[in-house]
Design a protein around this motif. Structure first.
Motif, PDB file in Angstrom:
ATOM      1  N   ASP A 264     -39.177 -17.802  -9.655  1.00 36.12           N
ATOM      2  CA  ASP A 264     -39.355 -16.417  -9.229  1.00 36.12           C
ATOM      3  C   ASP A 264     -40.725 -16.257  -8.592  1.00 36.12           C
ATOM      4  N   VAL A 265     -40.730 -15.714  -7.368  1.00 31.17           N
ATOM      5  CA  VAL A 265     -41.981 -15.508  -6.654  1.00 31.17           C
ATOM      6  C   VAL A 265     -41.957 -14.138  -5.986  1.00 31.17           C
ATOM      7  N   VAL A 266     -43.134 -13.668  -5.592  1.00 26.27           N
ATOM      8  CA  VAL A 266     -43.268 -12.413  -4.857  1.00 26.27           C
ATOM      9  C   VAL A 266     -44.059 -12.700  -3.590  1.00 26.27           C
TER      10      VAL A 266
ATOM     11  N   HIS B   9     -41.447  -8.740  -1.347  1.00 24.60           N
ATOM     12  CA  HIS B   9     -40.137  -9.373  -1.403  1.00 24.60           C
ATOM     13  C   HIS B   9     -40.067 -10.197  -2.688  1.00 24.60           C
ATOM     14  N   HIS B  10     -39.253  -9.719  -3.615  1.00 27.97           N
ATOM     15  CA  HIS B  10     -39.057 -10.440  -4.880  1.00 27.97           C
ATOM     16  C   HIS B  10     -37.962 -11.487  -4.655  1.00 27.97           C
TER      17      HIS B  10
ATOM     18  N   GLU C   5     -32.794 -12.165  -4.013  1.00 28.26           N
ATOM     19  CA  GLU C   5     -33.914 -11.471  -3.365  1.00 28.26           C
ATOM     20  C   GLU C   5     -33.764  -9.963  -3.524  1.00 28.26           C
ATOM     21  N   LYS C   6     -34.906  -9.287  -3.461  1.00 29.40           N
ATOM     22  CA  LYS C   6     -34.960  -7.826  -3.478  1.00 29.40           C
ATOM     23  C   LYS C   6     -36.217  -7.405  -2.736  1.00 29.40           C
ATOM     24  N   LEU C   7     -36.028  -6.571  -1.694  1.00 27.77           N
ATOM     25  CA  LEU C   7     -37.156  -6.110  -0.888  1.00 27.77           C
ATOM     26  C   LEU C   7     -37.596  -4.738  -1.389  1.00 27.77           C
TER      27      LEU C   7
END
Length: 366
Positions: free
Chosen positions: A124-126, A111-112, A57-59
């Protein structure tokens, strides 16, 4: 047509996939009894609720010129049961400080994620949260620096007693300003100290930020070195620092107290003022008596007969250190005539004057 279809397929594959399942992301502001004003801290939580396992994850928060903001604690990942079902919950806590008044937006936030879907495949979603809108009021009318804080504390420390310095000594003054719910750059600049009677050196300002359980605390440390030009004491005026208390929404003030600076030797040469101690009373009485006796002697010398004036001159000469020093110098030079004249002035004994007469004329004095 084939080329267009291939291009559309490539674009579709490059876009993030919106995965199946419940994936929600929201920005929540802490409720407040007051409308926030410019510079007042606003607590915000970014809350994510997912029903899928997260592999990565990456915000991402969109940049903004409407707020200063920091993250106040590490991300909190945990599992919660909601309506009897297990969910993955993530919370990120932020502190925001609005830079201007009016309706302001913070966000959006994306949020990736790399999730594990129902087929145990990575996907992979956003997930995106809508922007948070905050209505911000004007800072209360106040001249000078605008500071908003939940609490403002000031401490004043001195390296020594500034009012009784040793000659040539300097005093170091350290003022610490601690503001709860503020950033270091929100604290006011250091007061300027410039006096003609004072030599001043100001060290660089130290600014720090500490994250506590109650929120961020900003601190500024102001340090001066003071040394008076002369021994005469002077006073630095108090400095008031107003701020907007975000707890009761009122203007309050802290104060740097006045400071008296001077050399201790100045006081020893002054006439006592105010309350007079017992020792000083006797000192003053003695000084008055000496002045009275001196005046009487002066009057007697001026108005008494010639014989009295001669006796007074002889008395002064006899007890004057200058006369005895002159006699010692005449003796060292071997000047018997000068020594005889000085012996007469100081009223030396007859035997001593006879010895000098014999040494000079070979016969005793008449």
């Amino acid at each position: 047509m084939v080329r267009v279809a291939i291009w559309l397929m490539a674009v579709w594959l490059a876009l993030p996939v919106w995965a199946e399942g419940n994936l929600t992301l929201t920005i929540l502001a802490e409720p407040s009894a007051h409308r926030p004003v410019v510079g007042e801290m606003i607590n915000v939580t970014i809350r994510a609720v997912y029903d899928r396992k997260i592999a990565n994850e990456k915000l991402e928060i969109d940049p903004t010129d409407a707020f200063d903001w920091i993250q106040t604690r590490p991300d909190d990942w945990r599992e919660e049961r909601i309506d009897g079902l297990p969910w993955i919950v993530m919370e990120r806590h932020l502190a925001l400080w609005p830079k201007r008044s009016g309706p302001l937006q913070f966000g959006p936030v994306r949020h990736h994620l790399t999730i594990i879907d129902q087929r145990s495949q990575r996907q992979d979603v956003v997930v995106q949260a809508k922007p948070l809108t905050v209505s911000v009021g004007e800072f209360p009318a106040l001249r000078g620096w605008h500071l908003a804080a939940a609490d403002l504390q000031l401490t004043d420390e001195l390296s020594t007693d500034a009012a009784h310095l040793a000659d040539g000594e300097q005093v170091v003054r350290t003022v610490r300003l601690r503001a709860k719910g503020a950033l270091p750059e929100h604290l006011p600049p250091r007061p300027v100290v410039s006096e003609n009677w004072l030599i001043t050196f100001a060290a660089p300002v130290e600014r720090t930020l500490t994250l506590t359980a109650e929120g961020p605390v900003a601190e500024a440390v102001w340090t001066w070195q003071f040394r008076p030009h002369t021994g005469e004491p002077g006073m630095l005026e108090p400095v008031k620092i107003p701020y907007f208390n975000t707890v009761n929404h009122q203007i309050e003030t802290v104060e740097i107290p006045p400071l008296f600076i001077g050399y201790a030797s100045f006081y020893t040469g002054q006439v006592p003022r105010g309350r007079i101690e017992a020792g000083q009373v006797w000192l003053l009485v003695g000084a008055m008596m000496a002045g009275l006796i001196g005046g009487l002697l002066l009057a007697v010398t001026r108005y008494a007969p010639q014989t009295t004036r001669q006796a007074m001159r002889r008395f002064r000469a006899r007890w004057s250190p200058w006369s005895w020093w002159a006699m010692w110098r005449a003796r060292q030079r071997g000047d018997l005539l000068a020594l005889r004249r000085l012996a007469e002035e100081v009223g030396a004994s007859r035997e001593r004057r006879d010895r000098l007469d014999r040494a000079i004329y070979g016969r005793p004095s008449k």
